[in-house]
Design a protein around this motif. Structure first.
Motif, PDB file in Angstrom:
ATOM      1  N   LEU A  22       5.537   0.890   1.500  1.00 18.75           N
ATOM      2  CA  LEU A  22       5.527   2.237   1.711  1.00 18.75           C
ATOM      3  C   LEU A  22       6.473   3.003   1.109  1.00 18.75           C
ATOM      4  CD1 LEU A  22       1.713   3.263   2.409  1.00 18.75           C
ATOM      5  CD2 LEU A  22       2.957   3.083  -0.440  1.00 18.75           C
ATOM      6  N   THR A  23       7.417   2.671   2.830  1.00 22.15           N
ATOM      7  CA  THR A  23       8.915   3.166   2.667  1.00 22.15           C
ATOM      8  C   THR A  23       9.570   3.070   1.851  1.00 22.15           C
ATOM      9  OG1 THR A  23       8.495   3.442   5.014  1.00 22.15           O
ATOM     10  CG2 THR A  23      10.703   3.238   4.230  1.00 22.15           C
ATOM     11  N   LEU A  24       9.731   1.270   1.041  1.00 24.82           N
ATOM     12  CA  LEU A  24      10.938   1.039   0.072  1.00 24.82           C
ATOM     13  C   LEU A  24       9.884   1.453  -1.511  1.00 24.82           C
ATOM     14  CD1 LEU A  24      13.225  -0.825  -0.412  1.00 24.82           C
ATOM     15  CD2 LEU A  24      11.654  -3.005  -0.414  1.00 24.82           C
ATOM     16  N   ALA A  25       8.513   1.373  -1.480  1.00 24.14           N
ATOM     17  CA  ALA A  25       8.071   1.712  -2.969  1.00 24.14           C
ATOM     18  C   ALA A  25       8.624   3.156  -2.675  1.00 24.14           C
ATOM     19  CB  ALA A  25       6.629   1.990  -2.661  1.00 24.14           C
ATOM     20  N   CYS A  46      -5.366  -1.728   3.407  1.00 21.88           N
ATOM     21  CA  CYS A  46      -4.549  -0.486   3.039  1.00 21.88           C
ATOM     22  C   CYS A  46      -5.078   0.112   1.777  1.00 21.88           C
ATOM     23  CB  CYS A  46      -3.387  -0.417   3.542  1.00 21.88           C
ATOM     24  SG  CYS A  46      -3.690  -0.248   5.141  1.00 21.88           S
ATOM     25  N   ILE A  47      -5.598  -0.071   1.152  1.00 26.43           N
ATOM     26  CA  ILE A  47      -5.527   0.170  -0.663  1.00 26.43           C
ATOM     27  C   ILE A  47      -5.970   0.936  -1.196  1.00 26.43           C
ATOM     28  CG2 ILE A  47      -6.678  -0.469  -3.028  1.00 26.43           C
ATOM     29  CD1 ILE A  47      -7.367  -3.911  -1.793  1.00 26.43           C
ATOM     30  N   ILE A  51      -2.977   3.526  -3.119  1.00 20.99           N
ATOM     31  CA  ILE A  51      -3.599   4.697  -4.327  1.00 20.99           C
ATOM     32  C   ILE A  51      -3.328   5.740  -4.051  1.00 20.99           C
ATOM     33  CG2 ILE A  51      -5.669   5.077  -5.982  1.00 20.99           C
ATOM     34  CD1 ILE A  51      -6.697   2.250  -5.062  1.00 20.99           C
ATOM     35  N   GLN A  52      -3.711   6.672  -2.700  1.00 17.03           N
ATOM     36  CA  GLN A  52      -3.387   7.850  -2.175  1.00 17.03           C
ATOM     37  C   GLN A  52      -2.510   8.035  -2.185  1.00 17.03           C
ATOM     38  OE1 GLN A  52      -5.404   8.672   1.002  1.00 17.03           O
ATOM     39  NE2 GLN A  52      -7.440   8.185   0.109  1.00 17.03           N
ATOM     40  N   VAL A  57      -2.801  -0.145  -7.417  1.00 15.29           N
ATOM     41  CA  VAL A  57      -2.999  -1.736  -7.312  1.00 15.29           C
ATOM     42  C   VAL A  57      -3.853  -2.611  -7.720  1.00 15.29           C
ATOM     43  CG1 VAL A  57      -3.777  -2.558  -4.962  1.00 15.29           C
ATOM     44  CG2 VAL A  57      -2.835  -0.080  -4.137  1.00 15.29           C
ATOM     45  N   PHE A  58      -2.767  -4.040  -8.204  1.00 18.01           N
ATOM     46  CA  PHE A  58      -3.656  -4.876  -8.307  1.00 18.01           C
ATOM     47  C   PHE A  58      -4.499  -5.180  -7.054  1.00 18.01           C
ATOM     48  CE2 PHE A  58      -0.950  -3.766 -11.706  1.00 18.01           C
ATOM     49  CZ  PHE A  58      -1.124  -3.471 -13.036  1.00 18.01           C
TER      50      PHE A  58
END
Length: 339
Positions: A22-25, A46-47, A51-52, A57-58
């Motif tokens: 998530l940090t990289l995203a 953590c799906i 999303i939050q 997310v696939f």
């Protein structure tokens, strides 16, 4: 650029892989890229959290038993399910953060993306990737991936490439003046804390909390199965502050004089802030990193969770409280390590 991230989380795996992805995203999104995740559903995943954070997310189907084992043994099926998603989405870069994925899986999906990036810290299997990121410090850091990746792979190795969220960059600017004295403790063993170190530590150091009037910040994740008991323990003591799944963990960490926690990715968050810490490994892949960082003097490493008891932590904490020079030296070592 259309970037997809293949990563999993669960009670078994924990949340660390997802959090660093998530940090990289967030960084890639700021650069104008479009980000999506591919995750296998599992108990404690953590799906919903991803999303939050604003990402699609696939979802891959749930499996029974160990997620690590399933993806490793059923790699062809996992790759095929991933390819079905990639085929429909013109993916330019695929980022993989998964201990059960290796060169076989990567070769299979290679035709469906322009570039492959791998995030790893085990160096125990071959990869077919254009970029490999390992943010950890090891004594043999420069040679760990020799023979495991193509000669053309760009290697991003060491703490200088640590995936730190923006909040840590900001928190460092306002971190407290440090004099080596312990007034505030920070306790965090990752999002799931599968061995329940948080409760063990809290119960063991309670005498010192009362003796020295320490202020204690305890953080747990939503996937911590013992969070209710930890919350109950915290609420019974006026000096203990309980937090669950928060977004300002860096701000809280920056107030502390000493941390007690696991040996995962949070090591680099603490080191970056110059926060001395007592470390207990809760997964095998944390051991080598913790030993190497302890060798540099930036942490005190006590060992694997099943080897460490509450009395040891109590004794170390008592020692550190009496000798402020130890913590001052640890703080300097932190800054030297990640500068």
């Amino acid at each position: 650029m259309n970037v997809f991230i293949r990563v999993d989380s669960s009670f078994e795996i924990g949340t660390g892989h997802v959090m660093r992805c998530l940090t990289l995203a967030h960084r890639l999104e700021k650069q104008g890229n479009t980000i999506a995740f591919i995750c296998r559903s599992a108990e404690g995943d953590c799906i919903d959290f991803i999303i939050q954070q604003g990402y699609h997310v696939f979802k891959l189907p749930t499996n029974d038993g160990s997620l690590w084992t399933y993806v490793s043994e059923q790699w062809e099926k996992d790759a095929k399910e991933t390819i079905e998603i990639l085929r429909k989405n013109s993916v330019e870069k695929l980022i993989i953060d998964h201990y059960s994925i290796d060169i076989k899986w990567e070769n299979k999906v290679r035709p469906f993306t322009k570039k492959i990036m791998v995030i790893d810290d085990l160096a125990n299997r071959e990869h077919d990737c254009d970029i490999l990121l390992d943010q950890n410090y090891y004594l043999n850091m420069d040679n760990r991936y020799k023979g495991l990746v193509p000669s053309t792979t760009r290697l991003l190795l060491g703490p200088r490439y640590a995936l730190l969220r923006e909040e840590f960059i900001e928190a460092k600017k306002i971190s407290k003046t440090y004099d080596g004295k312990i007034e505030r403790l920070f306790i965090f063993f990752g999002g799931s804390d599968p061995t329940n170190e948080t409760e063990k530590i809290l119960n063991s150091i309670m005498p010192l909390i009362e003796k020295y009037n320490f202020e204690v910040d305890v953080v747990v994740g939503n996937s911590n199965q013992n969070k209710k008991r930890i919350k109950d323990i915290s609420f019974k003591h006026k000096n203990i502050n309980f937090y669950c799944q928060i977004n300002n963990i860096a701000e809280i960490m920056a107030k502390a004089d000493l941390a007690i926690g696991a040996g995962g990715a949070t090591i680099w968050e603490r080191v970056f802030l110059g926060l001395p810490s007592i470390v207990i490994s809760i997964a095998k892949n944390q051991v080598e990193v913790a030993k190497a960082v302890a060798n540099k003097g930036a942490i005190i490493y006590l060992g694997f969770s099943n080897e460490v008891n509450g009395k040891q932590v109590l004794n170390i904490l008592e020692l550190l409280n009496k000798d402020s020079d130890i913590l001052t030296r640890m703080r300097e070592s932190c800054f030297n390590l990640i500068s």
